[in-house]
Design an enzyme around this catalytic site. Structure first.
Site, PDB file in Angstrom:
ATOM      1  N   LYS A 206      66.006  61.813   8.931  1.00 42.43           N
ATOM      2  CA  LYS A 206      65.410  62.959   9.623  1.00 42.43           C
ATOM      3  C   LYS A 206      66.088  63.153  10.987  1.00 42.43           C
ATOM      4  CE  LYS A 206      60.995  64.483  11.476  1.00 42.43           C
ATOM      5  NZ  LYS A 206      59.573  64.173  11.632  1.00 42.43           N
ATOM      6  N   GLU A 212      70.516  51.892  11.798  1.00 44.39           N
ATOM      7  CA  GLU A 212      70.820  51.248  10.511  1.00 44.39           C
ATOM      8  C   GLU A 212      71.539  52.249   9.587  1.00 44.39           C
ATOM      9  OE1 GLU A 212      67.857  51.390  11.951  1.00 44.39           O
ATOM     10  OE2 GLU A 212      66.896  49.410  11.975  1.00 44.39           O
ATOM     11  N   GLY A 266      58.295  61.237   8.646  1.00 45.13           N
ATOM     12  CA  GLY A 266      59.164  60.429   7.786  1.00 45.13           C
ATOM     13  C   GLY A 266      58.419  59.842   6.594  1.00 45.13           C
ATOM     14  N   ARG A 267      57.242  59.277   6.852  1.00 46.97           N
ATOM     15  CA  ARG A 267      56.500  58.607   5.766  1.00 46.97           C
ATOM     16  C   ARG A 267      55.782  59.600   4.858  1.00 46.97           C
ATOM     17  NH1 ARG A 267      55.050  57.582  10.776  1.00 46.97           N
ATOM     18  NH2 ARG A 267      53.015  58.204  11.585  1.00 46.97           N
ATOM     19  N   GLU A 352      52.067  52.481   9.654  1.00 47.82           N
ATOM     20  CA  GLU A 352      52.799  53.260  10.656  1.00 47.82           C
ATOM     21  C   GLU A 352      51.947  54.442  11.128  1.00 47.82           C
ATOM     22  OE1 GLU A 352      56.675  55.394   9.951  1.00 47.82           O
ATOM     23  OE2 GLU A 352      57.509  53.693  11.027  1.00 47.82           O
ATOM     24  N   HIS A 383      48.893  34.674  -9.236  1.00 48.34           N
ATOM     25  CA  HIS A 383      49.399  33.298  -9.222  1.00 48.34           C
ATOM     26  C   HIS A 383      49.977  32.946  -7.863  1.00 48.34           C
ATOM     27  CE1 HIS A 383      48.615  32.870 -13.486  1.00 48.34           C
ATOM     28  NE2 HIS A 383      48.985  34.144 -13.568  1.00 48.34           N
ATOM     29  N   LYS A 512      63.698  50.038  19.226  1.00 48.17           N
ATOM     30  CA  LYS A 512      64.940  50.826  19.204  1.00 48.17           C
ATOM     31  C   LYS A 512      65.546  50.904  20.600  1.00 48.17           C
ATOM     32  CE  LYS A 512      63.486  53.963  15.479  1.00 48.17           C
ATOM     33  NZ  LYS A 512      63.140  55.338  15.150  1.00 48.17           N
TER      34      LYS A 512
END
Ligand code: F6P
Length: 548
Positions: A206, A212, A266-267, A352, A383, A512
């Protein structure tokens, strides 16, 4: 407006919890055979069974009073109408507009966004057609065979989760890889699996400035350019971004830039061009079905009354436990290998969105705002961490996500065991096992009285642990769309009632901001000294023989 915790509705819930806490669900189930029908609800092909919660009719009523006191119905309307619900960034959050099949005109900053959404959807659909038909050629004339999505957070989790969830609908003609974290091991592993001549990289960001993604995009470009020359940018790279100028500077032609907008978080962006890898793998028809399923859940959320509204109920139940029972975590247990990445997707969505410490007005909040979301696909979780759910000291509400029908039916026995596992876990959490039951079992195994007493103390399971069952008829694009919208709106409900902004994420920014300083130090540049722990660790890193 009064502070949330001072509202009479909140105080009433506080008193109500003290009564409810005295009861065991096991007794309720023994006495109330209609509990399932009373506390379950169906929307399209999703059934929500919330009967295994520590609630009575009165609880739901009182939670709905709280929701009304916090103006939830008005806030829901504001969300859909494009009011600036993200107050710190003065933006609406219009993920619902991306799937509005009626294309209701909506103005953002005086501009009708609907036509821009439709234009981008058309551009996406054309790209999908060209790639899937083989018409889109790489620089050497080969058709595209490999898709590599370079993106992180919301620009990664949605497509990755959905492509795995809907693998039964995906084409065999393409494969899709994801490069998210900056660890070179990931991109190098992916580069080993692809053929540059038939690869399309989707640079999905975006902001187009996430370090990254920027680093991975440069590495991908350098690798491609070394083998096929500079022209690769026009045939092997597309971008999805709200910062088209930056994508152009990277060298991607305008035609291959898919627009995203500031009003899509974004999410919440899976419905936008961030979903391009999904459309490529599943085809345009299935991508449209994903949006349609979400649209149906939107309509339900907007229209159903609070007490019969699936996202509202899930949000209220979460508040019930987090705030009145003092729980800290929420487990997500999809009993479906296909749905395994839902856990990470919901983790970003809820944590977030709602991991906040001030109210909309900027005042400190005095209550927790989001549980820790964690989980694992069933049966693996059973488990591993389920032991704590059954006998640990804390209450951890669980959402079991079950699927009635497998898309491939030949493996019936596997599916029946899987489903029985999920159902029995929900039952075990609710019922537990009394000391007497455990003791009887031991005596039946010919243990002595003494041994039976001793073991029964260890084998007693308190029960009374809450869970929801979210039961899908099948995993289809439509049902997945509805399920994701369900959790989006659940998250919104929590934020609306807690009076926080669910659409910003300032906490992420600090890391950041700090990163460049440390990065420069690692690269040997002189900088202002940092705190002693960071300095100590950097010195340790250099002492291990890394460059200085
Ligand atoms: O981690 C913060 C965040 O901004 C997320 O909200 C977002 O999904 C992710 O980073 C990626 O951001 P972008 O799409 O701008 O690269």
């Amino acid at each position: 407006m009064k502070k949330l915790t001072e509202l009479p509705e909140w105080q009433a819930l506080y008193r109500h919890q003290q009564e409810v806490a005295l009861y065991s669900m096991r007794e309720w189930f023994d006495k109330e055979p209609e509990r399932f029908s009373r506390f379950s609800l169906q929307v399209s092909e999703i059934l929500l069974d919330y009967s295994r919660n520590r609630i009575t009719n009165d609880t739901i009523q009182q939670l709905c009073h709280l929701a009304k006191a916090m103006a939830l119905p008005r806030k829901i309307e504001n969300l859909f109408k494009g009011e600036p619900v993200n107050q710190t960034e003065k933006r609406p959050a219009l993920h619902t507009a991306l799937r509005d099949k009626k294309h209701t005109p909506l103005l953002v900053n005086g501009q009708n966004i609907t036509s821009r959404i439709t234009a981008t959807q058309k551009k996406m659909a054309d790209c999908v057609e060209k790639i899937r038909s083989g018409e889109w050629k790489g620089v050497t004339g080969k058709s595209i065979r490999h898709i590599v999505n370079v993106g992180i957070g919301g620009s990664y989790l949605g497509p990755m989760m959905a492509i795995h969830a809907l693998a039964d609908f995906a084409t065999q003609e393409l494969d899709c890889h994801f490069v998210s974290t900056v660890d070179a091991a990931l991109i190098q592993d992916v580069l080993k699996q692809i053929d540059p001549e038939s690869t399309l990289f989707i640079i999905s960001s975006k902001s187009f400035s996430t370090i990254e993604t920027a680093t991975n995009a440069q590495t991908a470009y350098a690798w491609m350019e070394r083998q096929l020359g500079k022209e690769v940018l026009s045939k092997h790279f597309v971008a999805v971004t709200a910062a088209p100028q930056k994508a152009k500077q990277f060298g991607i032609p305008e035609d291959h830039i898919f627009e995203l907008w500031e009003w899509v978080g974004g999410r919440y962006s899976i419905w936008s061009a961030i979903g391009l890898p999904i459309a490529l793998m599943l085809g345009n028809k299935h991508f449209a079905e994903l949006l349609e399923g979400a649209y149906e859940m939107d309509q339900h959320f907007r229209q159903a009354d609070l007490a019969h509204n699936m996202p509202v109920l899930l949000g209220l139940l979460s508040i019930w436990y987090t705030h009145f029972f003092g729980t800290h975590a929420q487990a997500i247990a999809p009993y479906s290998h296909r749905l395994r990445y839902l856990v990470s997707y919901f983790q970003q969505l809820e944590m977030e969105s709602n991991g906040k410490c001030v109210t909309q007005a900027g005042m400190p909040v005095t209550y927790p705002t989001s549980p820790v979301i964690f989980g694992e696909e069933g049966c693996n979780g059973q488990h591993a961490y389920h032991q704590l759910l059954h006998q640990g000291q804390q209450i951890v509400p669980v959402d079991f996500i079950l699927v009635a029908q497998e898309n491939k039916t030949e493996d019936r026995i596997h599916h029946d065991i899987l489903l029985a596992s999920g159902l029995s876990q929900a039952q075990a959490l609710m019922r537990g096992k009394t000391y007497e039951e455990a003791r009887e079992e031991e005596l039946a195994l010919n243990k002595t009285q003494e041994e039976a007493d001793y073991l029964a103390r260890h084998r007693e399971i308190p029960g009374n642990k809450p869970s929801n069952v979210i039961f899908l008829n099948r995993i289809t694009p439509y049902n997945l769309g509805a399920l994701l919208a369900l959790y989006e709106h659940k998250t919104f409900v929590q934020g609306a009632i807690l009076d926080i902004n669910s659409f910003d994420q300032w906490g992420v920014e600090l890391g950041k901001q700090l990163l460049p300083h440390i990065l420069h130090r690692l690269q040997g540049e002189k900088q202002q000294p940092l705190d002693c722990a960071t300095e100590g660790l950097i010195a340790h890193y250099f002492s291990l023989g890394s460059k200085q």
